[in-house]
Design a protein around this motif. Structure first.
Motif, short mmCIF file in Angstrom:
data_model
loop_
_atom_site.label_atom_id
_atom_site.label_comp_id
_atom_site.label_asym_id
_atom_site.label_seq_id
_atom_site.Cartn_x
_atom_site.Cartn_y
_atom_site.Cartn_z
N LYS A 292 0.82 -1.21 0.00
CA LYS A 292 0.00 0.00 0.00
C LYS A 292 0.86 1.26 0.00
O LYS A 292 0.57 2.22 -0.72
CB LYS A 292 -0.94 0.00 1.20
N VAL A 293 1.92 1.25 0.79
CA VAL A 293 2.82 2.40 0.83
C VAL A 293 3.51 2.59 -0.52
O VAL A 293 3.61 3.71 -1.04
CB VAL A 293 3.85 2.24 1.96
N LEU A 294 3.97 1.49 -1.11
CA LEU A 294 4.64 1.57 -2.41
C LEU A 294 3.70 2.10 -3.49
O LEU A 294 4.07 3.00 -4.25
CB LEU A 294 5.20 0.21 -2.81
N TYR A 295 2.48 1.58 -3.56
CA TYR A 295 1.51 2.08 -4.53
C TYR A 295 1.20 3.55 -4.29
O TYR A 295 1.06 4.33 -5.24
CB TYR A 295 0.23 1.26 -4.50
N SER A 296 1.09 3.95 -3.04
CA SER A 296 0.82 5.35 -2.71
C SER A 296 1.97 6.25 -3.15
O SER A 296 1.75 7.33 -3.72
CB SER A 296 0.58 5.52 -1.21
N LEU A 297 3.21 5.81 -2.90
CA LEU A 297 4.37 6.59 -3.32
C LEU A 297 4.47 6.70 -4.84
O LEU A 297 4.82 7.75 -5.37
CB LEU A 297 5.65 5.98 -2.75
N LEU B 191 1.73 9.24 -5.87
CA LEU B 191 2.13 10.59 -5.51
C LEU B 191 3.28 11.09 -6.38
O LEU B 191 3.35 12.27 -6.74
CB LEU B 191 2.52 10.65 -4.03
N SER B 192 4.18 10.18 -6.75
CA SER B 192 5.28 10.55 -7.64
C SER B 192 4.77 10.98 -9.00
O SER B 192 5.25 11.95 -9.59
CB SER B 192 6.25 9.38 -7.80
N GLY B 193 3.78 10.27 -9.50
CA GLY B 193 3.19 10.64 -10.79
C GLY B 193 2.54 12.00 -10.74
O GLY B 193 2.72 12.84 -11.64
#
Length: 62
Positions: free
Chosen positions: A42-47, A50-52
């Motif tokens: 979940k954290v990786l997908y969120s990052l 947000l990066s995009g």
């Protein structure tokens, strides 16, 4: 700030490759490595998301 832009680009690239693998091979690399619905996933997908957004906004800010 240049390092942040490079990190964001790397995360977006990882996300794009993962979505390509899902679309072409029905294989989710992130969940294979970290598991499905884990906190890390979940954290990786969120990052990645947000990066995009950050890259998109920084493109039109400059």
């Amino acid at each position: 700030m240049e390092w942040l832009k490079k990190l964001a680009a790397l995360l977006v690239l990882i996300g794009a490759l993962n979505w390509g693998a899902i679309g072409l091979f029905e294989f989710n690399v992130v969940t294979e490595i970290f598991g499905s619905a884990t906190t890390v996933t979940k954290v990786l997908y969120s990052l990645i998301g947000l990066s995009g957004v950050w890259l998109l906004l920084s493109k039109y800010k400059s």
